[in-house]
Design an enzyme around this catalytic site. Structure first.
Site, PDB file in Angstrom:
ATOM      1  N   CYS A   2       0.833  -1.227   0.000  1.00  0.00           N
ATOM      2  CA  CYS A   2       0.000   0.000   0.000  1.00  0.00           C
ATOM      3  C   CYS A   2       0.864   1.273   0.000  1.00  0.00           C
ATOM      4  O   CYS A   2       2.049   1.221   0.308  1.00  0.00           O
ATOM      5  CB  CYS A   2      -0.887   0.033   1.237  1.00  0.00           C
ATOM      6  SG  CYS A   2      -1.816  -1.479   1.488  1.00  0.00           S
TER       7      CYS A   2
HETATM    8  N1  GLN Z   1      -1.256  -6.137   4.862  1.00  0.00           N
HETATM    9  C1  GLN Z   1      -2.136  -5.025   4.698  1.00  0.00           C
HETATM   10  C2  GLN Z   1      -3.391  -5.379   3.938  1.00  0.00           C
HETATM   11  O1  GLN Z   1      -3.499  -6.416   3.358  1.00  0.00           O
HETATM   12  C3  GLN Z   1      -1.430  -3.856   4.040  1.00  0.00           C
HETATM   13  C4  GLN Z   1      -1.119  -4.136   2.610  1.00  0.00           C
HETATM   14  C5  GLN Z   1      -0.036  -3.327   1.997  1.00  0.00           C
HETATM   15  O2  GLN Z   1       0.677  -2.517   2.579  1.00  0.00           O
HETATM   16  N2  GLN Z   1       0.136  -3.644   0.770  1.00  0.00           N
HETATM   17  O3  GLN Z   1      -4.291  -4.595   3.927  1.00  0.00           O
END
Ligand code: GLN
Length: 248
Positions: A2
């Site tokens: 993210c």
């Molecule tokens: N693990 C978290 C989620 O699945 C954040 C994902 C990310 O940073 N790509 O929402």
């Protein structure tokens, strides 16, 4: 992984902060520059939280669709102005659900929270940590994801009296110890201060005279952006930025 962005400063429209800059979250949703091997695009949803006024609690808008496909948000964002904003775009970790309630920002009381990363060995590696908050907090988690659990534990510690900066720093180092290899870039604001951590993912800061931006990737090529070194806590307000090393 993210991407997220927080802003404190003179009131600005959500469109200016999140959509219009050359490399704002809108562009980072389909053409991020610094994913460090954690996915390719951020198309599993997005969220924006903002403080509508000094005494009001934050308001939030989340969708489980790519930011670039939501014409309603694009239209609304031009009309919403705020001096304190936290927004995120999501690339769901494999095995985690794709729905609105798994999208940041998570919110409680005056706080908005986002997590860029993943917990290695989820969920077993952090089962002990999940036993810390009251069981009702766990039973009412917004989503069965690592990010939602991190927020539940953080919220519990802040509610129990731990200063927010210490709660954030302590959480990162504890999770990193319990689940080595985790990526833990956290972002937290109450509209007055932005607290953030770097743990394996990138983070940059743009400090102005009366404003500050903390973002996974700079939103333009202004040379004033500075990259936060890995394993640091950022404490940012409208009047300055401090860094603290995260001890293990
Ligand atoms: N693990 C978290 C989620 O699945 C954040 C994902 C990310 O940073 N790509 O929402």
């Amino acid at each position: 992984m993210c991407r997220h962005t927080a802003y404190l400063g003179p009131p600005c429209s959500l469109a200016d902060l999140l959509l219009n800059r050359p490399h704002a979250l809108l562009r980072q949703s389909w053409a991020p520059c610094d994913m460090r091997g954690g996915g390719t695009v951020n198309a599993d949803g997005f969220g924006a939280g903002w403080f509508p006024g000094t005494d009001a609690d934050p308001v939030r808008y989340r969708r489980a669709i790519p930011l670039w496909t939501d014409g309603n948000f694009a239209a609304l964002a031009g009309t919403i102005t705020s001096g304190a904003v936290l927004a995120a775009i999501r690339s769901a970790t494999v095995g985690m659900p794709i729905n609105e309630t798994a999208c940041a920002p998570f919110t409680w009381d005056r706080w908005l929270f986002s997590h860029n990363g993943r917990i290695t060995g989820w969920p077993d590696s952090v089962a002990k940590l999940a036993a810390e908050p009251p069981i009702t907090d766990i039973l009412t988690l917004e989503a069965p994801t690592d990010s939602a659990l991190l927020f539940a534990v953080l919220r519990h510690r802040i509610r129990s009296g731990t200063p927010p900066a210490d709660a954030l720093a302590g959480l990162v180092t504890e999770v990193a110890a319990a689940a080595p290899g985790s990526r833990l870039n956290l972002l937290l604001t109450d509209g007055e201060t932005v607290l953030a951590t770097t743990w394996t993912h990138g983070l940059s800061v743009l400090a102005g005279d009366d404003s500050v931006v903390v973002a996974s990737e700079p939103w333009d090529d202004d040379p004033a952006w500075t990259e936060v070194p890995d394993r640091h806590l950022v404490l940012a307000t409208r009047s300055g930025v401090r860094l603290r090393h995260l001890d293990t």
